[in-house]
Design a protein around this motif. Structure first.
Motif: not given
Length: 460
Positions: A377, A380, A435, A438
């Motif tokens: 992730d 972000y 997360w 991902h």
């Protein structure tokens, strides 16, 4: 991966490694400050620019450890070796580009941070002499990251210890003069660094051969394979953007300090040296978390990764808060290592008390951002954090420190607000397990690549 690596076995070598780097910087600042306060400020400003240029390495540096640990966690050693070779070639191009920028643009970049004239005259030749070290540091950083990803953190620490010892042994006589060697001042520190970094590259190459069975070819030094480079960049580009955004916004706050004059700039430099020590445990924990979480994601152990981050974050906050309080209590004594100026000591001591507000928030970023990146992730943190960096860190420093007349305490209030805003945003992301998709996608891709590789091997 039946037995995931233990966090503590990675934290303590990383802690010592980072601590040694801080110790060398601290000693360098003290040596420069003894030449003059202008030299001390010039040392700090040149190193800020050096660190900003080195952020270009983060384009690949942020992805090397993550991709490697994921490959190793899924038992794909062949892919891990290909990633290591790709990292070395990419480091050559990025490091060389940054070195050229430092060499030809030293005066302009130092001017951007409002270096006073009396500081500029010593900072420019220092930064120009430092320029080749950026390429060597890119090579050393990429090779050390490969060693740590293979859980050889102690061997990487050995290289760092040797490199820093040689640096200091050369720096003192070159800066202050010894026998027939003339006193070179700040450029002497840079020349000592150059020799130590060459030694570091040689030692890393030896360890790659002995511990990992990796011997780079000539082509590896300049031609990164496209597929492995793409995997690194997928993680590295967002990571580099986040780090570069922070560095540029922090440099804007340094420019605000430069606007306040040479004394304020020297105070900022000396207090920052103390603060770098405070973040050591959090930084070491964050790097260790990235390595272990990468292995866990590669092995598909998402629950274990979640629990690891929660425990590491709790410990990191407690330790960072305690360290900040100790530094605030000993503020005048610590700052006395750099200067005897009464006003600098008084203002610096106040800033160290404000640091107690900064450090717990910083721990969120050091631990959770690395965990998010290791889980795949990577976008972000840069998307969520950019607004705070621009408005709170950079804008707040000028608003509070310059326009509202709060001076350096205004900068520290901006630092605290920025760290807490970004830290809480990162923790919210992790706690809500946003997360996980991902991480699952990364694990599926690794399993698919492994299956394809096994099929091709069977066909052969």
């Amino acid at each position: 991966m039946p037995h995931p690596p233990r966090l503590l076995k990675l934290v303590w070598p990383l802690f010592l490694e980072l601590g040694l780097g801080m110790a060398v910087s601290l000693i360098g600042t003290a040596l420069a400050a003894r030449l003059s306060d202008e030299a001390g400020a010039g040392f700090a400003l040149a190193n800020h620019v050096f660190a900003t240029l080195f952020m270009l390495f983060r384009v690949i540096g942020a992805g090397i450890s993550v991709v490697l640990t994921q490959c190793l966690g899924s038992q794909r050693r062949d892919q891990a070796d290909a990633v290591a070779r790709a990292a070395l070639g990419a480091a050559t191009w990025i490091g060389a580009a940054a070195a050229v920028m430092a060499l030809v643009g030293a005066r302009g970049m130092l001017g951007l941070v409002n270096a006073p004239a009396e500081v500029l005259v010593v900072a420019v030749p220092f930064l120009m002499t430092l320029a080749p070290c950026i390429l060597l540091d890119a090579w050393n950083a990429s090779m050390a990251s490969v060693m740590r990803s293979h859980l050889h953190a102690r061997e990487a620490l050995f290289v760092i210890i040797t490199m820093h010892l040689v640096h200091l042994l050369l720096a003192v006589p070159l800066m202050r003069g010894w026998g027939p060697v003339p006193a070179l001042g700040l450029p002497g520190y840079a020349l000592a660094m150059l020799g130590a970094r060459f030694l570091g590259v040689a030692l890393h190459l030896l360890l790659w051969k002995v511990r990992l069975g990796l011997v780079p070819t000539r082509r590896d030094w300049w031609h990164p394979p496209r597929r492995q480079l793409a995997a690194i960049l997928r993680i590295g580009l967002p990571g580099a953007a986040e780090n570069l955004s922070w560095r540029l916004c922090f440099m804007a706050s340094v420019a605000a300090a430069g606007h306040m004059g040479a004394q304020a700039l020297a105070t900022h430099a000396y207090v920052m040296q103390v603060m770098y020590w405070l973040l050591l445990f959090g930084a070491a924990t964050g790097l260790a978390v990235e390595i272990v979480v990468g292995h866990l994601i590669g092995a598909g152990q998402l629950h274990e990764a979640h629990q690891l981050v929660r425990k590491a974050l709790g410990r990191g906050i407690v330790v960072s808060l305690c360290l900040a309080l100790l530094a605030a209590l000993a503020g005048r004594h610590l700052l006395g290592l750099f200067t005897e100026d009464a006003e600098i000591l008084r203002n610096g001591a106040l800033l160290l008390w404000l640091t107690v507000l900064v450090e717990p928030g910083r721990t969120f970023n050091l631990v959770v951002i690395n965990a998010l990146r290791a889980a795949g992730d990577a976008r972000y943190p840069v998307i969520a954090g950019t607004g705070s960096l621009l408005l709170v860190l950079a804008g707040g420093s000028w608003l509070l420190g310059v326009h509202l007349g709060l001076g350096l305490p205004g900068l520290w209030l901006a630092y605290a607000c920025d760290e807490w805003i970004r830290g809480l945003l990162m923790w919210r992301r992790w706690a809500k397990q946003a997360w996980v998709p991902h991480a699952r996608a990364t694990h599926r891709a690794l399993r698919r690549d492994r299956h394809d590789g096994d099929v091709n091997l069977a066909a052969a």
